[in-house]
Motif scaffolding. Sequence first.
Motif, mmCIF file in Angstrom:
data_model
loop_
_atom_site.group_PDB
_atom_site.id
_atom_site.type_symbol
_atom_site.label_atom_id
_atom_site.label_comp_id
_atom_site.label_asym_id
_atom_site.label_seq_id
_atom_site.Cartn_x
_atom_site.Cartn_y
_atom_site.Cartn_z
ATOM 1 N N GLN A 188 0.921 -1.221 -0.060
ATOM 2 C CA GLN A 188 0.111 -0.044 0.097
ATOM 3 C C GLN A 188 0.631 1.255 0.061
ATOM 4 O O GLN A 188 0.654 2.280 -0.763
ATOM 5 N N GLU A 189 1.996 1.370 0.938
ATOM 6 C CA GLU A 189 2.733 2.485 0.834
ATOM 7 C C GLU A 189 3.489 2.642 -0.514
ATOM 8 O O GLU A 189 3.920 3.579 -0.890
ATOM 9 N N ILE A 190 3.901 1.613 -1.072
ATOM 10 C CA ILE A 190 4.667 1.628 -2.301
ATOM 11 C C ILE A 190 3.752 2.104 -3.287
ATOM 12 O O ILE A 190 4.229 3.070 -4.064
ATOM 13 N N ILE A 192 5.393 -10.437 -0.655
ATOM 14 C CA ILE A 192 5.397 -8.969 -1.250
ATOM 15 C C ILE A 192 5.585 -9.098 -2.698
ATOM 16 O O ILE A 192 4.851 -8.448 -3.296
ATOM 17 N N ARG A 193 6.361 -10.053 -2.895
ATOM 18 C CA ARG A 193 6.695 -9.998 -4.566
ATOM 19 C C ARG A 193 5.365 -10.498 -5.248
ATOM 20 O O ARG A 193 5.014 -10.111 -6.141
ATOM 21 N N SER A 248 -0.505 -5.792 -12.072
ATOM 22 C CA SER A 248 0.160 -5.473 -13.375
ATOM 23 C C SER A 248 0.644 -4.048 -13.591
ATOM 24 O O SER A 248 1.610 -3.827 -13.919
ATOM 25 N N GLN A 249 -0.461 -3.201 -13.308
ATOM 26 C CA GLN A 249 -0.079 -1.524 -13.502
ATOM 27 C C GLN A 249 0.810 -1.109 -12.726
ATOM 28 O O GLN A 249 1.968 -0.703 -12.851
ATOM 29 N N LEU A 250 0.756 -1.769 -11.408
ATOM 30 C CA LEU A 250 1.891 -1.204 -10.147
ATOM 31 C C LEU A 250 3.135 -1.952 -10.641
ATOM 32 O O LEU A 250 4.283 -1.147 -10.660
ATOM 33 N N ARG A 256 4.782 0.131 -13.546
ATOM 34 C CA ARG A 256 5.510 1.231 -13.139
ATOM 35 C C ARG A 256 6.882 1.106 -12.174
ATOM 36 O O ARG A 256 7.646 1.875 -12.381
ATOM 37 N N LEU A 257 6.824 0.079 -11.559
ATOM 38 C CA LEU A 257 7.996 -0.198 -10.552
ATOM 39 C C LEU A 257 9.112 -0.540 -11.514
ATOM 40 O O LEU A 257 10.323 -0.194 -11.068
ATOM 41 N N ARG A 258 9.155 -1.240 -12.650
ATOM 42 C CA ARG A 258 10.278 -1.540 -13.493
ATOM 43 C C ARG A 258 11.086 -0.410 -13.672
ATOM 44 O O ARG A 258 12.213 -0.299 -14.024
#
Length: 237
Positions: A134-136, A161-162, A169-171, A174-176
């Motif tokens: 949630q924080e990420i 967490i992984r 998938s959207q998050l 964006r994290l990549r």
Amino acid sequence: FRAKRAVIIGDVKQLTHICSLNVQENVMLLARHGLDSDGLNWDYRSKSLFEMAQSLLSPDNLIDLRDHHRSHADIIGFSNKHFYDGNLRVATRYERLKSIAGQPAVRWIDQNGSVQVSRFGGSLNEPEAAAVCQEIRRIVNMGYQGSIGVVSPFRAQVNRIRDMIAADSQLEDRLRLRDFMVETVHRFQGDERDVMLFSPVIAQGISRGSAHFLQRTGNLFNVSLTRARAALIVVGD
């Protein structure tokens, strides 16, 4: 062995090597090389190369590298006090830090947790894992562009967490773009991120074995907290 001089660099306040050599093989090697009478210095299972060299050298040949360049002073300050006796000098260039706008360098997110054993073994804190994700998500939605990482002492927590990140998938996409990594402390040693979230897992229900593991390896906390450059966020109970 071929050098006229050697320099060995290390830090006894971080994690030592992971040894796969069993006790019997270790004893046999010590005996084969005539080191069994001096096992304390040459015991590979209990001493790293750095520790062995440190025990053999005079104080004149030991050099402390005191200048710290990675982290915001508020982040390294805790480790400096509790692990390095205040001997580190902060030389971080603040203009290079990618801070989260309007937020301090160190934050605590209080999350009531519950520890269980995962189906593959190891300690898992599901509410804490959800709070980390949630924080990420919140940081990414703010438009933050720096690199982000998550570190935990327990493999089961890392895997959960992984999986939670992968389910969005959207998050995940964006994290990549933010060089995202979630790993155990041992895998994160030597690495760093602009923003680090630390998931200690400790809460009601933690097993005696897991608690003892953390109590006897205090250096885990030093490594965990000092992976962060600009912001450290601890999510815990």
